[in-house]
Design a protein around this motif. Structure first.
Motif, PDB file in Angstrom:
ATOM      1  N   GLY A  62     108.668  64.604  66.107  1.00 47.65           N
ATOM      2  CA  GLY A  62     109.881  63.939  65.668  1.00 47.65           C
ATOM      3  C   GLY A  62     109.839  63.383  64.263  1.00 47.65           C
ATOM      4  N   VAL A  63     108.829  63.788  63.464  1.00 49.87           N
ATOM      5  CA  VAL A  63     108.725  63.255  62.107  1.00 49.87           C
ATOM      6  C   VAL A  63     109.864  63.762  61.231  1.00 49.87           C
ATOM      7  CG1 VAL A  63     107.311  63.232  60.016  1.00 49.87           C
ATOM      8  CG2 VAL A  63     106.238  62.944  62.256  1.00 49.87           C
ATOM      9  N   GLY A  64     110.211  65.029  61.358  1.00 47.48           N
ATOM     10  CA  GLY A  64     111.267  65.605  60.534  1.00 47.48           C
ATOM     11  C   GLY A  64     111.538  67.032  60.929  1.00 47.48           C
ATOM     12  N   ALA A  65     112.298  67.738  60.105  1.00 44.03           N
ATOM     13  CA  ALA A  65     112.589  69.152  60.311  1.00 44.03           C
ATOM     14  C   ALA A  65     111.678  69.979  59.412  1.00 44.03           C
ATOM     15  CB  ALA A  65     114.056  69.431  59.991  1.00 44.03           C
ATOM     16  N   ALA A  66     111.691  71.301  59.599  1.00 46.10           N
ATOM     17  CA  ALA A  66     110.867  72.177  58.758  1.00 46.10           C
ATOM     18  C   ALA A  66     111.481  73.559  58.692  1.00 46.10           C
ATOM     19  CB  ALA A  66     109.439  72.258  59.294  1.00 46.10           C
ATOM     20  N   VAL A  67     111.268  74.203  57.541  1.00 40.23           N
ATOM     21  CA  VAL A  67     111.579  75.625  57.393  1.00 40.23           C
ATOM     22  C   VAL A  67     110.247  76.367  57.462  1.00 40.23           C
ATOM     23  CG1 VAL A  67     112.445  77.412  55.845  1.00 40.23           C
ATOM     24  CG2 VAL A  67     113.664  75.235  56.049  1.00 40.23           C
ATOM     25  N   VAL A  68     110.108  77.199  58.483  1.00 37.12           N
ATOM     26  CA  VAL A  68     108.822  77.848  58.760  1.00 37.12           C
ATOM     27  C   VAL A  68     109.037  79.326  59.064  1.00 37.12           C
ATOM     28  CG1 VAL A  68     107.760  75.728  59.648  1.00 37.12           C
ATOM     29  CG2 VAL A  68     108.967  77.268  61.217  1.00 37.12           C
ATOM     30  N   SER A  69     107.950  80.074  59.050  1.00 33.04           N
ATOM     31  CA  SER A  69     108.006  81.468  59.457  1.00 33.04           C
ATOM     32  C   SER A  69     108.311  81.568  60.947  1.00 33.04           C
ATOM     33  CB  SER A  69     106.664  82.148  59.166  1.00 33.04           C
ATOM     34  OG  SER A  69     106.565  83.370  59.871  1.00 33.04           O
ATOM     35  N   PHE A  70     109.213  82.477  61.300  1.00 33.26           N
ATOM     36  CA  PHE A  70     109.522  82.709  62.708  1.00 33.26           C
ATOM     37  C   PHE A  70     108.276  83.104  63.491  1.00 33.26           C
ATOM     38  CE2 PHE A  70     110.700  85.831  66.023  1.00 33.26           C
ATOM     39  CZ  PHE A  70     111.380  84.981  66.882  1.00 33.26           C
ATOM     40  N   LEU A  71     107.384  83.868  62.837  1.00 30.22           N
ATOM     41  CA  LEU A  71     106.161  84.313  63.515  1.00 30.22           C
ATOM     42  C   LEU A  71     105.311  83.155  64.000  1.00 30.22           C
ATOM     43  CD1 LEU A  71     105.058  87.176  61.083  1.00 30.22           C
ATOM     44  CD2 LEU A  71     105.959  87.463  63.395  1.00 30.22           C
ATOM     45  N   THR A  72     105.370  82.019  63.290  1.00 25.10           N
ATOM     46  CA  THR A  72     104.473  80.898  63.596  1.00 25.10           C
ATOM     47  C   THR A  72     104.980  80.011  64.722  1.00 25.10           C
ATOM     48  OG1 THR A  72     105.488  79.358  62.012  1.00 25.10           O
ATOM     49  CG2 THR A  72     103.790  80.850  61.164  1.00 25.10           C
ATOM     50  N   VAL A  73     106.247  80.176  65.134  1.00 24.15           N
ATOM     51  CA  VAL A  73     106.819  79.226  66.110  1.00 24.15           C
ATOM     52  C   VAL A  73     107.423  79.919  67.326  1.00 24.15           C
ATOM     53  CG1 VAL A  73     107.256  77.384  64.431  1.00 24.15           C
ATOM     54  CG2 VAL A  73     108.990  79.163  64.793  1.00 24.15           C
ATOM     55  N   GLN A  74     107.133  81.185  67.547  1.00 24.95           N
ATOM     56  CA  GLN A  74     107.729  81.895  68.683  1.00 24.95           C
ATOM     57  C   GLN A  74     107.402  81.221  70.012  1.00 24.95           C
ATOM     58  OE1 GLN A  74     107.685  86.433  68.319  1.00 24.95           O
ATOM     59  NE2 GLN A  74     106.184  85.868  66.756  1.00 24.95           N
ATOM     60  N   ARG A  75     106.154  80.810  70.164  1.00 30.26           N
ATOM     61  CA  ARG A  75     105.747  80.186  71.425  1.00 30.26           C
ATOM     62  C   ARG A  75     106.451  78.848  71.634  1.00 30.26           C
ATOM     63  NH1 ARG A  75      99.493  79.537  71.905  1.00 30.26           N
ATOM     64  NH2 ARG A  75      99.929  78.158  70.145  1.00 30.26           N
ATOM     65  N   GLU A  76     106.566  78.045  70.568  1.00 30.56           N
ATOM     66  CA  GLU A  76     107.199  76.732  70.687  1.00 30.56           C
ATOM     67  C   GLU A  76     108.703  76.842  70.936  1.00 30.56           C
ATOM     68  OE1 GLU A  76     103.327  76.276  68.788  1.00 30.56           O
ATOM     69  OE2 GLU A  76     105.039  77.595  68.345  1.00 30.56           O
ATOM     70  N   LEU A  77     109.329  77.860  70.356  1.00 31.41           N
ATOM     71  CA  LEU A  77     110.754  78.081  70.628  1.00 31.41           C
ATOM     72  C   LEU A  77     110.958  78.492  72.083  1.00 31.41           C
ATOM     73  CD1 LEU A  77     111.800  80.019  67.387  1.00 31.41           C
ATOM     74  CD2 LEU A  77     112.424  77.670  67.979  1.00 31.41           C
ATOM     75  N   ALA A  78     110.080  79.343  72.586  1.00 35.34           N
ATOM     76  CA  ALA A  78     110.201  79.806  73.972  1.00 35.34           C
ATOM     77  C   ALA A  78     109.981  78.663  74.967  1.00 35.34           C
ATOM     78  CB  ALA A  78     109.201  80.930  74.233  1.00 35.34           C
ATOM     79  N   SER A  79     109.065  77.752  74.639  1.00 36.49           N
ATOM     80  CA  SER A  79     108.770  76.641  75.551  1.00 36.49           C
ATOM     81  C   SER A  79     109.757  75.490  75.437  1.00 36.49           C
ATOM     82  CB  SER A  79     107.355  76.107  75.268  1.00 36.49           C
ATOM     83  OG  SER A  79     107.312  75.487  73.983  1.00 36.49           O
ATOM     84  N   GLY A  80     110.580  75.500  74.373  1.00 34.61           N
ATOM     85  CA  GLY A  80     111.530  74.422  74.173  1.00 34.61           C
ATOM     86  C   GLY A  80     110.986  73.251  73.380  1.00 34.61           C
ATOM     87  N   ASP A  81     109.751  73.367  72.889  1.00 37.74           N
ATOM     88  CA  ASP A  81     109.180  72.279  72.082  1.00 37.74           C
ATOM     89  C   ASP A  81     109.862  72.182  70.726  1.00 37.74           C
ATOM     90  OD1 ASP A  81     107.338  71.452  74.007  1.00 37.74           O
ATOM     91  OD2 ASP A  81     105.845  72.921  73.347  1.00 37.74           O
ATOM     92  N   LEU A  82     110.425  73.299  70.255  1.00 34.30           N
ATOM     93  CA  LEU A  82     111.165  73.322  68.996  1.00 34.30           C
ATOM     94  C   LEU A  82     112.505  74.007  69.231  1.00 34.30           C
ATOM     95  CD1 LEU A  82     108.400  74.380  66.419  1.00 34.30           C
ATOM     96  CD2 LEU A  82     109.415  72.108  66.682  1.00 34.30           C
ATOM     97  N   VAL A  83     113.459  73.641  68.404  1.00 29.49           N
ATOM     98  CA  VAL A  83     114.799  74.216  68.492  1.00 29.49           C
ATOM     99  C   VAL A  83     115.157  74.808  67.129  1.00 29.49           C
ATOM    100  CG1 VAL A  83     117.246  73.751  68.922  1.00 29.49           C
ATOM    101  CG2 VAL A  83     115.481  72.520  70.225  1.00 29.49           C
ATOM    102  N   GLN A  84     115.642  76.042  67.124  1.00 28.43           N
ATOM    103  CA  GLN A  84     116.081  76.664  65.868  1.00 28.43           C
ATOM    104  C   GLN A  84     117.527  76.282  65.582  1.00 28.43           C
ATOM    105  OE1 GLN A  84     115.800  80.950  65.685  1.00 28.43           O
ATOM    106  NE2 GLN A  84     116.884  81.066  63.731  1.00 28.43           N
ATOM    107  N   ILE A  85     117.783  75.853  64.327  1.00 27.77           N
ATOM    108  CA  ILE A  85     119.123  75.530  63.872  1.00 27.77           C
ATOM    109  C   ILE A  85     119.516  76.555  62.812  1.00 27.77           C
ATOM    110  CG2 ILE A  85     120.644  73.770  62.911  1.00 27.77           C
ATOM    111  CD1 ILE A  85     119.355  72.962  65.566  1.00 27.77           C
TER     112      ILE A  85
END
Length: 299
Positions: free
Chosen positions: A236-259
């Motif tokens: 919850g520190v902030g938002a980030a612009v990151v490579s999609f490759l690096t966050v696929q698992r977190e997006l699938a688990s719901g730990d991160l949300v893509q905007i």
């Protein structure tokens, strides 16, 4: 000094005996004695002393022995290096990749290459794109994989397109932006993003895209590691612009949300770079051909 004479001297020093040295070298005893005398005349120093039937090195002889060993060790190293250039099944490849390629793309590639060339030593570093460019230019690396537009790379390098990445905006669940349909570039500028350090491909592309819209990036926090950035965002520190490759698992688990981003399409190239004038080993050429099977091996 004549290298062959130094080899004779080392054998005499090793065996401490003229006759046994001459037998192993298949030379006559007078020939070995003459070679030692010739070295002494050239050095203007006595190199050996006779103690009965034994030969003992003087201090000058021990100094010469030390340097001669170093010389022939370097000669063996040279022979090994030249053999590696001839032999595709051995040798060393020095490669560096940016974090995205090194952590998320290279492992499967390396595994397949190793199954074909198990004796080749792969020396792989994970660095940011600018550091990779610097090490390519100073001859430290055979190849590099960097993120960023090819047009932004030094013209002195050979650049080959490898693949394309996609940068996305991510936030933690419950972040205020989760209710937004899209986020504009202007909203990314001021103290909202956790970003990579200057010199990273992601940071460079983001800054260029914002600058095209007269927006200056003012990071909330700067980190040198993708995993650390993900954890900061998840916490919850902030938002980030990151490579999609690096966050696929977190997006699938719901730990991160893509905007979705309203007016930015961030798709940096991953490029394969090298010095055009660097002599590559056969193993390094094989690695290049493994990645680009239809291409000619680089010079």
């Amino acid at each position: 000094m004549n290298l062959q004479n130094l080899r004779v001297f080392l054998k005499v020093a090793e065996l401490e005996h003229i006759t046994r040295a001459s037998e192993e070298l298949h030379l006559t005893q007078p020939a070995v004695t003459k070679i030692i005398q010739s070295l002494e005349q050239e050095a203007h120093l006595e190199l050996v002393e006779r103690q009965g039937r034994r030969i003992v090195l003087t201090h000058a002889g021990r100094v010469l022995q030390t340097y001669a060993r170093q010389m022939f060790s370097l000669e063996r190293e040279m022979d090994d290096a030249l053999a590696a250039l001839r032999d595709v099944h051995r040798g060393e490849i020095k490669l560096a990749a940016n974090t995205t390629a090194g952590v998320y793309l290279l492992p499967s590639i390396v595994a397949r290459f190793r199954s074909l060339y198990p004796q080749v030593a792969l020396n792989i570093s994970i660095l940011n794109s600018q550091d990779i460019i610097d090490h390519i230019l100073d001859w430290s690396l055979d190849f590099g994989i960097v993120e960023g537009e090819a047009s932004q790379l030094p013209e002195s390098l050979n650049v080959r397109f490898f693949t394309r990445d996609t940068l996305i905006l991510v936030v933690p669940p419950g972040h205020p932006w989760c209710g937004y349909e899209k986020i504009s570039a202007a909203e990314l500028g001021d103290n909202v993003l956790v970003v990579r350090e200057p010199g990273s491909g992601v940071r460079d592309m983001l800054e260029r895209e914002l600058a095209c819209r007269d927006i200056s990036l003012k990071p909330l926090l700067t980190l040198t590691d993708n995993e650390a950035i993900k954890q900061m965002v998840i916490s919850g520190v902030g938002a980030a612009v990151v490579s999609f490759l690096t966050v696929q698992r977190e997006l699938a688990s719901g730990d991160l949300v893509q905007i979705p981003l309203a007016d930015m399409k961030l798709q940096p190239e991953l490029s394969f770079i090298q010095r055009p004038d660097k002599q590559l080993s056969r193993a390094a050429q094989a690695f290049f051909s493994f990645l680009f099977p239809l291409a000619e091996s680089p010079a």
